[in-house]
Motif scaffolding. Structure first.
Motif, PDB file in Angstrom:
ATOM      1  N   LYS A   1     -13.825  41.809 -29.209  1.00  0.00           N
ATOM      2  CA  LYS A   1     -13.478  43.231 -29.173  1.00  0.00           C
ATOM      3  C   LYS A   1     -13.423  43.824 -30.570  1.00  0.00           C
ATOM      4  N   ALA A   2     -12.782  43.080 -31.508  1.00  0.00           N
ATOM      5  CA  ALA A   2     -12.706  43.573 -32.886  1.00  0.00           C
ATOM      6  C   ALA A   2     -14.098  43.658 -33.502  1.00  0.00           C
ATOM      7  N   LYS A   3     -14.935  42.645 -33.201  1.00  0.00           N
ATOM      8  CA  LYS A   3     -16.295  42.664 -33.737  1.00  0.00           C
ATOM      9  C   LYS A   3     -17.092  43.843 -33.183  1.00  0.00           C
ATOM     10  N   LYS A   4     -16.931  44.083 -31.875  1.00  0.00           N
ATOM     11  CA  LYS A   4     -17.635  45.202 -31.256  1.00  0.00           C
ATOM     12  C   LYS A   4     -17.158  46.530 -31.817  1.00  0.00           C
ATOM     13  N   GLU A   5     -15.837  46.693 -31.979  1.00  0.00           N
ATOM     14  CA  GLU A   5     -15.305  47.941 -32.545  1.00  0.00           C
ATOM     15  C   GLU A   5     -15.790  48.150 -33.966  1.00  0.00           C
TER      16      GLU A   5
ATOM     17  N   ALA B   1     -18.615  47.014 -35.194  1.00  0.00           N
ATOM     18  CA  ALA B   1     -20.031  47.399 -35.127  1.00  0.00           C
ATOM     19  C   ALA B   1     -20.180  48.858 -34.709  1.00  0.00           C
ATOM     20  N   ILE B   2     -19.325  49.299 -33.747  1.00  0.00           N
ATOM     21  CA  ILE B   2     -19.380  50.701 -33.308  1.00  0.00           C
ATOM     22  C   ILE B   2     -19.005  51.635 -34.448  1.00  0.00           C
ATOM     23  N   LYS B   3     -17.938  51.264 -35.198  1.00  0.00           N
ATOM     24  CA  LYS B   3     -17.518  52.101 -36.330  1.00  0.00           C
ATOM     25  C   LYS B   3     -18.594  52.155 -37.392  1.00  0.00           C
TER      26      LYS B   3
ATOM     27  N   ARG C   1     -24.554  56.762 -38.588  1.00  0.00           N
ATOM     28  CA  ARG C   1     -25.094  57.964 -37.946  1.00  0.00           C
ATOM     29  C   ARG C   1     -24.543  59.233 -38.600  1.00  0.00           C
ATOM     30  N   ASP C   2     -23.228  59.238 -38.915  1.00  0.00           N
ATOM     31  CA  ASP C   2     -22.641  60.415 -39.563  1.00  0.00           C
ATOM     32  C   ASP C   2     -23.247  60.651 -40.937  1.00  0.00           C
TER      33      ASP C   2
END
Length: 404
Positions: A242-246, A248-250, A256-257
């Protein structure tokens, strides 16, 4: 004046039958004096006789012919001016034709030069586009190489972490087995003590039942501990994923920003003979447009990438869509037209909701129709009674076939 002075000096002026009038005949830039000789009817009548001519001087006789000479000179001058004007018009027409021919040749040369410059410019733009495409391909290749290296390093790190995790689990298992062995030894000692106590207190059957219960409790405690270790391990793995996925999302959102902020502040343009993308060349970043969904929740539309998101953007200003709609509507229908339209829509909605309207004196007037979804008036079917009230026709279903 000069002619009259000469007449006075010569003594040829005769007041009885000669009257000299001065007139100015203006033709163009020349001014001609005209002398008019008249007979005085109170003194004489008829034509000049030989005696009269003998008594007149040469200058007086010349003055009698002066109007004819002036008229002939004037006619010659008019004819000469007409010829000069025709020659000037002819030369002017020739000059216009020559100028028109020169202008046509210039336009043809300019058009051919313009087409050539456009073709050269298109070739240059195609070459720049090919070069830009090549640079993009190179950048993509470098990015893929960098991503491949990152994946390899990440896989290596994951393998090392896996090895460390296996060693830790092995040490944990060894520790658990040692602790369980010690607990079993302590339990066996306690069981032996309990057995001796039970033997002395109860019979063999009760003694075996107590031992069975004690063993069952011990087994349950062992299984619960083992299950807790497995669940803790699974929770730890889930938390890591979950931490790894978060993360990667961040990271993807941050990338993107950054890309959106760069594209929003930059633009493609010519600079130094090259066509490319340049940062921070816009006067102001392109605004985001705010809308609301069916539940009234605001979301934001990016007109550059044509994407929508519920997350509030931070790289540019936010403009509500009604501001743009108002500006477009007012530009077509005049200033303040959008507000008038919205006020009219609000009035019609309130009219349909209340089933009528109130006048300025506060009196309610029932509706004789309604506004449809296109805000067009639909009249009810009915009539006005003798009291001035509108009465709708009753709805009738079926027919009168039962009376046949």
């Amino acid at each position: 004046k000069h002619t009259m002075k000469k007449l006075k000096k010569s003594g040829s002026e005769h007041p009885d039958f000669i009257e000299i009038d001065k007139k100015l005949a203006k033709t163009g830039n020349a001014v001609y004096p005209t002398l008019v000789v008249r007979w005085n009817p109170s003194q004489r009548s008829g034509a000049l006789t030989a005696e009269d001519l003998a008594n007149m001087s040469e200058e007086a006789i010349l003055n009698l012919r002066l109007p004819q000479i002036v008229a002939q000179e004037y006619a010659k001058k008019i004819e000469q001016q007409k010829k000069e004007r025709e020659e000037k018009e002819l030369s002017f027409k020739k000059m216009l034709q020559e100028q028109q021919k020169v202008e046509i040749e210039k336009m043809q040369k300019s058009k051919s030069g313009t087409l050539k410059s456009i073709r050269d410019k298109m070739k240059e733009e195609n070459a720049l586009k090919a070069e830009f495409k090549k640079s993009l391909e190179e950048e993509r290749r470098l990015r893929e190489l960098h991503e491949s290296m990152n994946r390899k390093s990440a896989a290596k790190k994951a393998e090392e972490e896996n090895l460390r995790e296996q060693m830790r689990l092995k040490q944990l298992e060894d520790f658990q087995s040692m602790r369980q062995q010690m607990e079993r030894l302590q339990l066996s000692d306690s069981l032996k003590l309990h057995e001796e106590q039970i033997r002395s207190l109860v019979g063999r059957k009760e003694h075996q039942e107590c031992i069975r219960r004690e063993q069952e409790e011990q087994r349950m405690r062992y299984l619960e501990g083992r299950r807790k270790i497995i669940e803790d391990r699974e929770m730890e793995i889930i938390e890591k994923e979950k931490a790894k996925k978060e993360a990667a999302i961040k990271e993807a959102a941050a990338t993107r920003d950054r890309l959106q902020a760069r594209v929003r502040k930059g633009n493609f343009r010519w600079h130094g003979g090259k066509y490319g993308f340049y940062d921070d060349v816009r006067a102001a970043p392109v605004d985001w447009i705010q809308y609301e969904d069916a539940d009234g929740k605001p979301y934001y539309f990016d007109p550059i990438f044509n994407v929508s998101q519920y997350r509030m953007p931070v790289d540019a200003n936010i403009v509500h869509h009604t501001v743009l709609e108002r500006a477009e509507y007012d530009a077509v229908h005049g200033a303040g037209a959008y507000d008038i339209k919205q006020a009219e829509i609000k009035y019609k909605d309130e009219f349909n909701r209340n089933g009528g309207t109130y006048d300025t004196h506060g009196n309610f007037h029932p509706a004789t129709g309604y506004w449809d979804e296109n805000y067009e008036w639909v009249q009810y079917e009915g009539f006005v009674n003798e009291k001035g009230k509108f009465v709708k026709y009753a709805k009738v279903e079926g027919d009168l076939s039962f009376m046949v």
